[in-house]
Design a protein around this motif. Sequence first.
Motif, PDB file in Angstrom:
ATOM      1  N   LYS A 161       0.832  -1.198   0.000  1.00 46.32           N
ATOM      2  CA  LYS A 161       0.000   0.000   0.000  1.00 46.32           C
ATOM      3  C   LYS A 161       0.873   1.257   0.000  1.00 46.32           C
ATOM      4  CE  LYS A 161      -2.348  -0.224   3.783  1.00 46.32           C
ATOM      5  NZ  LYS A 161      -1.897   0.658   4.819  1.00 46.32           N
ATOM      6  N   PHE A 219       3.132   6.788  -6.484  1.00 50.48           N
ATOM      7  CA  PHE A 219       2.144   7.603  -7.195  1.00 50.48           C
ATOM      8  C   PHE A 219       2.274   9.080  -6.832  1.00 50.48           C
ATOM      9  CE2 PHE A 219      -2.247   9.383  -7.303  1.00 50.48           C
ATOM     10  CZ  PHE A 219      -2.311   9.506  -8.679  1.00 50.48           C
ATOM     11  N   GLU A 230       3.875  13.618  -2.221  1.00 50.61           N
ATOM     12  CA  GLU A 230       3.426  14.756  -1.429  1.00 50.61           C
ATOM     13  C   GLU A 230       2.140  14.412  -0.681  1.00 50.61           C
ATOM     14  OE1 GLU A 230       4.451  18.756  -3.222  1.00 50.61           O
ATOM     15  OE2 GLU A 230       2.296  18.957  -2.911  1.00 50.61           O
ATOM     16  N   PHE A 231       1.182  13.866  -1.421  1.00 54.03           N
ATOM     17  CA  PHE A 231      -0.075  13.536  -0.753  1.00 54.03           C
ATOM     18  C   PHE A 231       0.142  12.433   0.281  1.00 54.03           C
ATOM     19  CE2 PHE A 231      -4.054  11.410  -0.010  1.00 54.03           C
ATOM     20  CZ  PHE A 231      -4.894  12.483   0.229  1.00 54.03           C
ATOM     21  N   VAL A 284       1.181  13.855   3.514  1.00 49.64           N
ATOM     22  CA  VAL A 284       0.085  14.495   4.236  1.00 49.64           C
ATOM     23  C   VAL A 284      -0.845  13.434   4.828  1.00 49.64           C
ATOM     24  CG1 VAL A 284      -1.921  16.005   4.021  1.00 49.64           C
ATOM     25  CG2 VAL A 284       0.189  16.552   2.815  1.00 49.64           C
ATOM     26  N   ALA A 285      -1.042  12.338   4.102  1.00 50.56           N
ATOM     27  CA  ALA A 285      -1.944  11.298   4.589  1.00 50.56           C
ATOM     28  C   ALA A 285      -1.310  10.491   5.723  1.00 50.56           C
ATOM     29  CB  ALA A 285      -2.333  10.370   3.440  1.00 50.56           C
ATOM     30  N   VAL A 291       1.760   8.683   5.518  1.00 54.92           N
ATOM     31  CA  VAL A 291       2.689   7.615   5.142  1.00 54.92           C
ATOM     32  C   VAL A 291       4.110   8.056   5.513  1.00 54.92           C
ATOM     33  CG1 VAL A 291       3.565   6.235   3.212  1.00 54.92           C
ATOM     34  CG2 VAL A 291       1.209   7.060   3.175  1.00 54.92           C
ATOM     35  N   ARG A 346      -3.845  14.218  10.564  1.00 57.02           N
ATOM     36  CA  ARG A 346      -4.654  13.042  10.256  1.00 57.02           C
ATOM     37  C   ARG A 346      -6.144  13.376  10.209  1.00 57.02           C
ATOM     38  NH1 ARG A 346      -2.239   7.804  11.956  1.00 57.02           N
ATOM     39  NH2 ARG A 346      -0.090   8.051  11.310  1.00 57.02           N
ATOM     40  N   TYR A 377      -6.653  17.239   2.352  1.00 55.58           N
ATOM     41  CA  TYR A 377      -5.924  18.275   1.634  1.00 55.58           C
ATOM     42  C   TYR A 377      -5.993  18.048   0.133  1.00 55.58           C
ATOM     43  CZ  TYR A 377      -1.701  20.627  -0.196  1.00 55.58           C
ATOM     44  OH  TYR A 377      -0.816  21.373  -0.926  1.00 55.58           O
ATOM     45  N   PRO A 398      -4.237  19.579  -3.174  1.00 54.89           N
ATOM     46  CA  PRO A 398      -3.224  20.513  -3.651  1.00 54.89           C
ATOM     47  C   PRO A 398      -3.674  21.251  -4.907  1.00 54.89           C
ATOM     48  CG  PRO A 398      -2.623  18.280  -4.264  1.00 54.89           C
ATOM     49  CD  PRO A 398      -3.895  18.189  -3.461  1.00 54.89           C
ATOM     50  N   VAL A 457      -6.947   5.812  -6.388  1.00 56.95           N
ATOM     51  CA  VAL A 457      -6.420   7.109  -5.958  1.00 56.95           C
ATOM     52  C   VAL A 457      -7.212   7.621  -4.763  1.00 56.95           C
ATOM     53  CG1 VAL A 457      -6.137   9.533  -6.581  1.00 56.95           C
ATOM     54  CG2 VAL A 457      -5.563   7.754  -8.228  1.00 56.95           C
ATOM     55  N   MET A 466      -6.739   6.097  -1.284  1.00 56.54           N
ATOM     56  CA  MET A 466      -5.514   6.504  -0.587  1.00 56.54           C
ATOM     57  C   MET A 466      -5.801   7.590   0.442  1.00 56.54           C
ATOM     58  SD  MET A 466      -2.506   6.678  -3.370  1.00 56.54           S
ATOM     59  CE  MET A 466      -2.050   5.218  -4.304  1.00 56.54           C
ATOM     60  N   GLY A 467      -6.855   8.351   0.211  1.00 55.46           N
ATOM     61  CA  GLY A 467      -7.246   9.359   1.185  1.00 55.46           C
ATOM     62  C   GLY A 467      -7.613   8.753   2.525  1.00 55.46           C
ATOM     63  N   TYR A 494      -5.969   6.363   4.043  1.00 50.29           N
ATOM     64  CA  TYR A 494      -4.796   5.713   4.634  1.00 50.29           C
ATOM     65  C   TYR A 494      -4.754   5.908   6.156  1.00 50.29           C
ATOM     66  CZ  TYR A 494       0.074   4.547   5.519  1.00 50.29           C
ATOM     67  OH  TYR A 494       1.219   3.983   6.008  1.00 50.29           O
ATOM     68  N   ARG A 521     -10.435  12.572  -2.987  1.00 54.54           N
ATOM     69  CA  ARG A 521      -9.346  11.996  -2.202  1.00 54.54           C
ATOM     70  C   ARG A 521      -9.191  12.743  -0.880  1.00 54.54           C
ATOM     71  NH1 ARG A 521      -3.186  11.996  -4.441  1.00 54.54           N
ATOM     72  NH2 ARG A 521      -3.562  14.227  -4.278  1.00 54.54           N
ATOM     73  N   ALA A 522      -9.359  14.072  -0.927  1.00 56.29           N
ATOM     74  CA  ALA A 522      -9.265  14.861   0.297  1.00 56.29           C
ATOM     75  C   ALA A 522     -10.437  14.570   1.231  1.00 56.29           C
ATOM     76  CB  ALA A 522      -9.221  16.351  -0.045  1.00 56.29           C
ATOM     77  N   ARG A 528     -11.373  10.706   3.755  1.00 56.33           N
ATOM     78  CA  ARG A 528     -11.097  10.321   5.140  1.00 56.33           C
ATOM     79  C   ARG A 528     -12.066  10.962   6.124  1.00 56.33           C
ATOM     80  NH1 ARG A 528      -5.549  11.724   7.222  1.00 56.33           N
ATOM     81  NH2 ARG A 528      -5.108  10.237   5.604  1.00 56.33           N
TER      82      ARG A 528
END
Lengths: 279, 265
Positions: free
Chosen positions: A150, A157, A160-161, A164-165, A167, B89, B93, B95, B111, B114-115, B117, B164-165, B168
């Motif tokens: 993951k 990919f 940057e994101f 923030v998430a 990782v 967390r 966000y 961008p 994609v 992934m938000g 995570y 994605r933002a 979560r």
Amino acid sequence: MEIFQYEFIKNAVITAVLINIACGIVGTFVVTKRIVFISGGISHAAFGGIGLGYFLGLDPIITAIPFSILAAFGIGFIAKKTKVGEDAAIGILWAIGMSLGIIFINLTPGYAPDLFSYLFGNILTIPFNDLIIMVVLDMIIVVVTILFYKEFKAISFDEEFSKVAGVPVDLLYFLLLGMVALSVVILIKVVGIILVIALLTIPAAICRQFTNNIKTMIFLSMSTGIILTISGLWISYILDLASGATIIMVLGLAFILSYLAKYLFLSIKKYKSSKEFCK
Amino acid sequence: MENIKSKKIQNIKYNKDKIIVRIKDLFFYYTGVPVLEDINISVWQNDFLAIIGPNGGGKTTLLKLIVGLLKPSGGIIEVFGSSIEMGRRLIGYMPQNSTFDLEFPISVFDVVIMGRYKGTMVRYSKKDVKETINTLDTVGILKLKDRHIGELSGGQLQRVLIARALARNPKLLLLDEPTSNIDTEMLQSFYELLVKLNKRMAIVFITHDVGAISVYVKNVACLNRKLYYHGSKEGSLGKLAEAYKCPVEILAHGIPHRVLGRHGK
Ligand SMILES: Nc1ncnc2c1ncn2[C@@H]1O[C@H](COP(=O)(O)OP(=O)(O)OP(=O)(O)O)[C@@H](O)[C@H]1O
Ligand SMILES: [Mg+2]
């Protein structure tokens, strides 16, 4: 004689499978994250470690592993934390590593190892020990990838994101580079520097054209790599050519063909949909 | 390990009408020249804050500082009463410029998930899948979920990034020019979506669309190296324009909230 030859080929086939398990996984991330050039730098810097091994009278792998991991981290560090261009850093380490290797070997009294075999390796003369080492390498890579799939996908990919998430991006980036370094070193002994880079990049580059999914890409790259490596071996055996170089030619040819196939496929699709549009 | 982490997040103090982002005496330099100077601003629970300002005014930089992509050269940023690493967390966000490779083999769904995570060794659960589907639906791109990320229009891609933002379920949504690629027809429903979301999360967004500010937003901040204005939008936009050369659009439109307010309704 015949049985001896059979044994030869059997080991080579097993090697092809073991190598491509590592290369399919690591190569997928190398290609999608666009760090092919970093991998090239690592594998050439590793040559310094090989030379050091000869100089100290040790198994070159033992010195090459820390050497290339350091090179990987060095490149990663320079790329991430400084403003020296990443490509410049790679070029510098690349050249220094190779030169160091040659100087160490010059300094080693007596016996001069066959440098050519480090460029192209010799997949036909793999000792049993090396097969075991490759099995261990594959296991490490498979386990690490299952654990952090993951995250590898996320940082390949969008770093940057991912950051923030939450990782742990830097840690995983270095882990990925470490995996590249480890595969490169161990595979150099088996197939040579050039074939390592070819096997890391070409099957993955072929397969990326045909899938939108990293997991699929990994499995496709593995199987493509295995098939192409064995075909290359077979051709080299029939035509009595150098195995490493022949495998690379087969890989390159396959890439061109796959590109044409994809192009053709898209044209047909376009043609069909334009026909439907006209109805 | 992971359990401890998530517990800590839940324990972050979190009340209504509370300050969730507190920025004090913030300075930021990329090189020798300050990009942000002496910034003081707070974001409240349930805030709906628009940040405006000219190109190069430092808006994107400010958001990147809040999510920890950049480190302050001076001053303090506190998120949900704790450090950025902890607090972010609870942040979603989006961008302004996506940094990824459109050729990357990944689908829209992958994609957006992934938000959600949560940490290493934590698999995406059934709930994550469900929430991702819901989010895709919310921003109106559910039917694109299996599409390759490279096969989208600019506006569709922007919605993927918003999704994605949002995925979560953040307590603070930070959007960097979310409307730059959205067509005018969608614009209104997009803002209405934000208003709806605002009931359960604070929203901070950067925009050059002054019309939206006058209709939907609660507070405005005007950023041009310094923070020139921060507060309720009422009656302030016209003055802002004169005093601080804040965004071009305001200058061009005079007192835009009246004009555009009429359009909006
Ligand atoms: N990576 C960087 N290195 C150096 N300077 C930068 C960097 N990124 C931005 N800047 C500079 O910092 C200033 C603020 O940039 P920022 O992107 O925050 O502006 P902005 O308000 O978001 O503008 P826009 O409305 O165009 O998006 C600009 O003058 C810009 O040139
Ligand atoms: Mg910006």
